[in-house]
Design an enzyme around this catalytic site. Structure first.
Site, PDB file in Angstrom:
ATOM      1  N   ASN A 156       0.599   0.286   6.559  1.00  0.00           N
ATOM      2  CA  ASN A 156       1.085  -0.740   5.616  1.00  0.00           C
ATOM      3  C   ASN A 156       1.612  -1.896   6.450  1.00  0.00           C
ATOM      4  O   ASN A 156       2.304  -1.666   7.441  1.00  0.00           O
ATOM      5  CB  ASN A 156       2.267  -0.225   4.793  1.00  0.00           C
ATOM      6  N   GLY A 157       1.356  -3.120   6.021  1.00  0.00           N
ATOM      7  CA  GLY A 157       1.870  -4.277   6.756  1.00  0.00           C
ATOM      8  C   GLY A 157       0.728  -5.152   7.215  1.00  0.00           C
ATOM      9  O   GLY A 157      -0.414  -4.993   6.777  1.00  0.00           O
ATOM     10  N   GLU A 166      10.035 -15.698 -18.096  1.00  0.00           N
ATOM     11  CA  GLU A 166       9.739 -14.270 -17.931  1.00  0.00           C
ATOM     12  C   GLU A 166       8.740 -13.791 -18.997  1.00  0.00           C
ATOM     13  O   GLU A 166       7.844 -12.994 -18.706  1.00  0.00           O
ATOM     14  CB  GLU A 166      11.061 -13.479 -17.989  1.00  0.00           C
ATOM     15  N   LYS A 185       5.223 -12.060 -18.114  1.00  0.00           N
ATOM     16  CA  LYS A 185       4.826 -10.727 -18.606  1.00  0.00           C
ATOM     17  C   LYS A 185       3.459 -10.794 -19.266  1.00  0.00           C
ATOM     18  O   LYS A 185       2.606  -9.965 -19.011  1.00  0.00           O
ATOM     19  CB  LYS A 185       5.833 -10.177 -19.627  1.00  0.00           C
ATOM     20  N   GLU A 225       0.539 -11.463 -16.638  1.00  0.00           N
ATOM     21  CA  GLU A 225       0.217 -10.465 -15.613  1.00  0.00           C
ATOM     22  C   GLU A 225      -0.416  -9.202 -16.188  1.00  0.00           C
ATOM     23  O   GLU A 225      -1.215  -8.561 -15.516  1.00  0.00           O
ATOM     24  CB  GLU A 225       1.416 -10.131 -14.730  1.00  0.00           C
ATOM     25  N   TRP A 229      -4.011  -1.903  -1.029  1.00  0.00           N
ATOM     26  CA  TRP A 229      -4.054  -3.197  -1.726  1.00  0.00           C
ATOM     27  C   TRP A 229      -4.547  -4.173  -0.668  1.00  0.00           C
ATOM     28  O   TRP A 229      -3.835  -4.481   0.282  1.00  0.00           O
ATOM     29  CB  TRP A 229      -2.656  -3.567  -2.228  1.00  0.00           C
ATOM     30  N   ARG A 283       1.570   1.284  -5.967  1.00  0.00           N
ATOM     31  CA  ARG A 283       1.800   0.363  -4.844  1.00  0.00           C
ATOM     32  C   ARG A 283       0.523  -0.307  -4.359  1.00  0.00           C
ATOM     33  O   ARG A 283       0.558  -1.174  -3.502  1.00  0.00           O
ATOM     34  CB  ARG A 283       2.437   1.120  -3.679  1.00  0.00           C
ATOM     35  N   CYS A 330       0.864  -1.162   0.000  1.00  0.00           N
ATOM     36  CA  CYS A 330       0.000   0.000   0.000  1.00  0.00           C
ATOM     37  C   CYS A 330       0.908   1.221   0.000  1.00  0.00           C
ATOM     38  O   CYS A 330       2.105   1.104   0.183  1.00  0.00           O
ATOM     39  CB  CYS A 330      -0.869   0.001   1.242  1.00  0.00           C
ATOM     40  N   HIS A 359       7.496 -33.999 -22.397  1.00  0.00           N
ATOM     41  CA  HIS A 359       7.204 -34.643 -21.097  1.00  0.00           C
ATOM     42  C   HIS A 359       5.842 -34.211 -20.551  1.00  0.00           C
ATOM     43  O   HIS A 359       5.566 -34.382 -19.370  1.00  0.00           O
ATOM     44  CB  HIS A 359       8.312 -34.323 -20.095  1.00  0.00           C
ATOM     45  N   LYS A 417       2.827  -3.138  -7.030  1.00  0.00           N
ATOM     46  CA  LYS A 417       4.292  -3.108  -7.051  1.00  0.00           C
ATOM     47  C   LYS A 417       4.763  -3.282  -5.615  1.00  0.00           C
ATOM     48  O   LYS A 417       4.118  -2.785  -4.696  1.00  0.00           O
ATOM     49  CB  LYS A 417       4.719  -1.733  -7.574  1.00  0.00           C
TER      50      LYS A 417
HETATM   51  C1  F6R Z   1       6.680  -9.173 -12.487  1.00  0.00           C
HETATM   52  C2  F6R Z   1       6.951  -8.501 -11.237  1.00  0.00           C
HETATM   53  C3  F6R Z   1       7.062  -9.320 -10.014  1.00  0.00           C
HETATM   54  C4  F6R Z   1       8.316  -8.889  -9.236  1.00  0.00           C
HETATM   55  C5  F6R Z   1       8.375  -9.644  -7.886  1.00  0.00           C
HETATM   56  C6  F6R Z   1       9.635  -9.302  -7.136  1.00  0.00           C
HETATM   57  O1  F6R Z   1       6.592  -8.270 -13.538  1.00  0.00           O
HETATM   58  O2  F6R Z   1       7.082  -7.302 -11.182  1.00  0.00           O
HETATM   59  O3  F6R Z   1       7.097 -10.670 -10.296  1.00  0.00           O
HETATM   60  O4  F6R Z   1       9.434  -9.181 -10.006  1.00  0.00           O
HETATM   61  O5  F6R Z   1       7.264  -9.277  -7.131  1.00  0.00           O
HETATM   62  O6  F6R Z   1       9.734  -7.934  -6.908  1.00  0.00           O
HETATM   63  P1  F6R Z   1      11.094  -7.282  -6.482  1.00  0.00           P
HETATM   64  O7  F6R Z   1      12.036  -7.396  -7.629  1.00  0.00           O
HETATM   65  O8  F6R Z   1      10.744  -5.860  -6.161  1.00  0.00           O
HETATM   66  O9  F6R Z   1      11.580  -8.041  -5.295  1.00  0.00           O
END
Ligand code: F6R
Length: 607
Positions: A99-100, A480, A484, A487, A73, A27, A2, A503, A602
């Site tokens: 937050n937390g 990856e 991408k 998500e 969040w 966030r 958050c 497999h 994020k």
């Molecule tokens: C994917 C993404 C997440 C972060 C993961 C780790 O696009 O953003 O999978 O990579 O939450 O985040 P960090 O790198 O901040 O520890």
């Protein structure tokens, strides 16, 4: 996950808090709220949805000069106006944003209810307001210090009280909080993006710190009221770095920034004379580096995949056994710490709780853990035993892009450093450096072809399932690419080694499940071609990311995106960028909110 902001000064607090919340929205973005100091009361306004929905509810010209705000969040309790922060005590005079996670909130709630407190939300956070109320005797800071030791869990909090006006109290335990030091104004925020429009002076709080801000001063103490002297640090990020600067969204901006961000990750770290790398923050002696027998990398999500590339490079270049592991699993596996083993915690935000807690567990058992982080002053950067900042600049889009290529760069540099202390010759070191330095223009060339990927996305965005297939150092890139796509576009996608499809995953292949193959011109190319034919034979559609001039592939794949050739170890850069763009354009095609995809946030600060 958050975002928190607090302001105390002489300017229009509503405007500052709302602007700050907009900058923090990445966030968490399911609901938001403010508590604004006004004529001896706190005006609480909350709204489900985005900050713009909250803004519509706030009257113009409120004339307030202090207050707090929060963007949520959800963890405990559904997304609605009531569960949005700030939360108040029974009197409505005290407001807190948190937050937390408070782990013992149920027992505290029972205790407080038996004492007559009435709760109105389903959140764990509301408990904090009532607990502070219990101890409040016209001194907010004192009440906070009495209440906090009863909490079990993590918090970054800000709070304000109508009966102790024109001040904000903040406290940190496991969730970041920073003081912005201005001229006759002070700020509190969960990250610096919320305040850099106003000040570049920051004080990063540590766990156990409590801070009292007033317009002219800030005072930091511990929970026992002992004064703590803090250093005021200069924020290096610029305001324009957290703005879109003409791009339609942050994700596109951040993908396009990669030639520069990769260069920044290398900048000042390449020693051409000695054909090696310098990484100043490692805090390890030459002897310790020479004696290294093993590297273990812990991370989550995209950073975990960057770690997998890193492990591959460390085995390939300095020939050090290396492995990348999910931080969330390491912590609970009771990890065994072997001698001469170095750990890396890789994290863009530096706040991911899974990674942070795994790091602490490893350190507790005697391991040396270095950080590879982007955010300066973040928890992992501070609590690690040393490390490397990747200097990507702020990454605002929820989906990580430029951090990945810069994290990978940190591993190339570390691999070069270790290799030159071992068997790698001077000329091989020189070659490695020139290969690395040739990457940014190659990435630039890929970005200039983005319209081709846009066309491809138009053709493929309506499919419901995708496979992403790569091998060797590009296997994590396939993972990856799938991450991408899922998500930000919500299309189901799986990443595999192309060798692995026989497999099991090949059962999914039909003309409704396209496969994206990564086909560099390396030793595994023929084997990948073979796997492509297996998919083709089952009527699977194929998109190939292949190298310029590979004509054979055009006879098999339905669509081909050509990338510049490079040394085989450097394809992760070259292969990941088209996958980022493909995911981005698919999401646009489907009308998704690219920067703030559903259910995500994020910086994942909960387990
Ligand atoms: C994917 C993404 C997440 C972060 C993961 C780790 O696009 O953003 O999978 O990579 O939450 O985040 P960090 O790198 O901040 O520890």
């Amino acid at each position: 996950m958050c975002g928190i902001i607090g302001y105390c000064g002489y300017k229009n607090a509503t405007k500052i808090i709302i602007e700050g919340l907009k900058r923090l929205e990445y966030r968490g973005y399911d609901s938001a709220g403010v508590a604004l100091g006004l004529n001896g009361t706190l005006k609480i306004i909350k709204s489900k949805g985005k900050i713009k929905d909250l803004q519509k509810k706030i009257p113009d010209n409120l004339g307030t000069q202090y207050g707090i705000g929060h963007t949520r969040w959800a963890t405990h309790g559904i997304v609605n106006d009531i569960n949005a922060h700030p939360h108040t005590d029974c009197s409505g005079d005290l407001a807190i944003a948190h937050n937390g996670i408070i782990e013992n909130y149920e027992s505290l709630k029972n205790m407080l209810e038996s004492e007559g407190h009435t709760f109105v939300t389903d959140t764990d956070s509301e408990i904090i307001a009532h607990l502070i109320e219990k101890y409040f005797d016209n001194d907010l800071e004192k009440a906070v210090k009495e209440a906090l030791p009863l909490l079990k869990g993590t918090y970054g909090i800000v709070c304000a009280h109508a009966k102790d006006p024109r001040k904000i109290v903040g406290a940190r335990n496991g969730s970041p909080l920073v003081v912005g030091v201005g001229n006759n104004e002070m700020f509190l925020a969960s990250d610096v993006t919320a305040i850099i429009a106003h000040t570049k002076q920051a004080v990063y709080l540590e766990d156990g710190d409590v801070v009292l801000i007033k317009p002219e001063s800030f005072i930091t103490t511990d929970l026992n009221d002992r004064k703590i002297t803090k250093e005021v640090e200069q924020i290096t990020w610029e305001l324009q770095q957290i703005e879109k600067n003409g791009f339609p969204c942050f994700m596109e901006k951040e993908i396009m920034e990669q030639p520069e961000s990769i260069k920044r990750a290398m900048s000042g770290r390449i020693d051409k004379e000695q054909a090696t790398a310098h990484l100043g923050g490692l805090n390890l002696s030459t002897k310790e580096l020479i004696n290294l027998e093993r590297v273990k990398i812990i991370a989550a999500g995209t950073s975990y995949y960057a770690g997998m590339v890193g492990a591959y490079l460390l085995e390939a270049i300095p020939r050090i056994p290396a492995i990348s592991e999910l931080a969330s699993e390491v912590r609970y596996r009771n990890p065994i710490i072997e001698k001469n083993t170095l750990y890396f915690a890789v994290s863009q935000s530096g706040e991911t709780v899974d990674t942070l807690y795994a790091m602490k567990e490893l350190q507790r058992k005697g391991a040396t853990v270095l950080g590879i982080c982007n955010v300066v002053g973040s928890s992992i950067a501070r609590d690690s035993d040393g490390g490397v900042y990747i200097h990507s600049g702020p990454e605002i889009a929820v989906a990580s892009t430029k951090a990945f290529t810069s994290q990978v760069t940190a591993f190339y540099l570390f691999a070069l450093l270790l290799a030159r202390m071992r068997d790698l010759s001077y000329s091989a070191g020189e070659k490695l450096i020139s290969n690395l330095q040739s990457i940014p223009p190659k990435v630039e060339a890929i970005l200039s072809q983005c319209s081709k990927l846009k066309e491809m996305a138009k053709k493929y965005a309506h499919y419901k399932d995708f496979l992403f297939l790569g091998r060797g150092v590009n296997y994590p890139v396939a993972l990856e690419g799938a991450l991408k796509l899922k998500e930000i576009s919500y299309i189901h996608a799986e990443g595999y080694s192309s060798a692995e499809i026989k497999h099991g995953p090949i059962a999914l292949i039909n003309d409704e499940t396209p496969s994206v193959f990564l086909v560099p011109d390396d030793d595994l190319r023929e084997k990948i071609m073979f796997n492509m034919k297996e998919v083709k034979a089952r009527k699977g559609k194929i998109i190939a990311i292949s190298v310029e001039g590979d004509e054979e592939i055009k006879n098999i794949a339905d669509d081909v995106f050509e990338v510049p050739r490079t040394h085989e170890l450097y394809y992760p850069y070259i292969m990941v960028v088209p996958l980022q763009l493909f995911a981005y354009y698919c999401a646009l095609e489907l009308g998704r909110d690219v920067d703030q995809p559903r259910n995500l946030a994020k910086s994942v600060t909960v387990e």
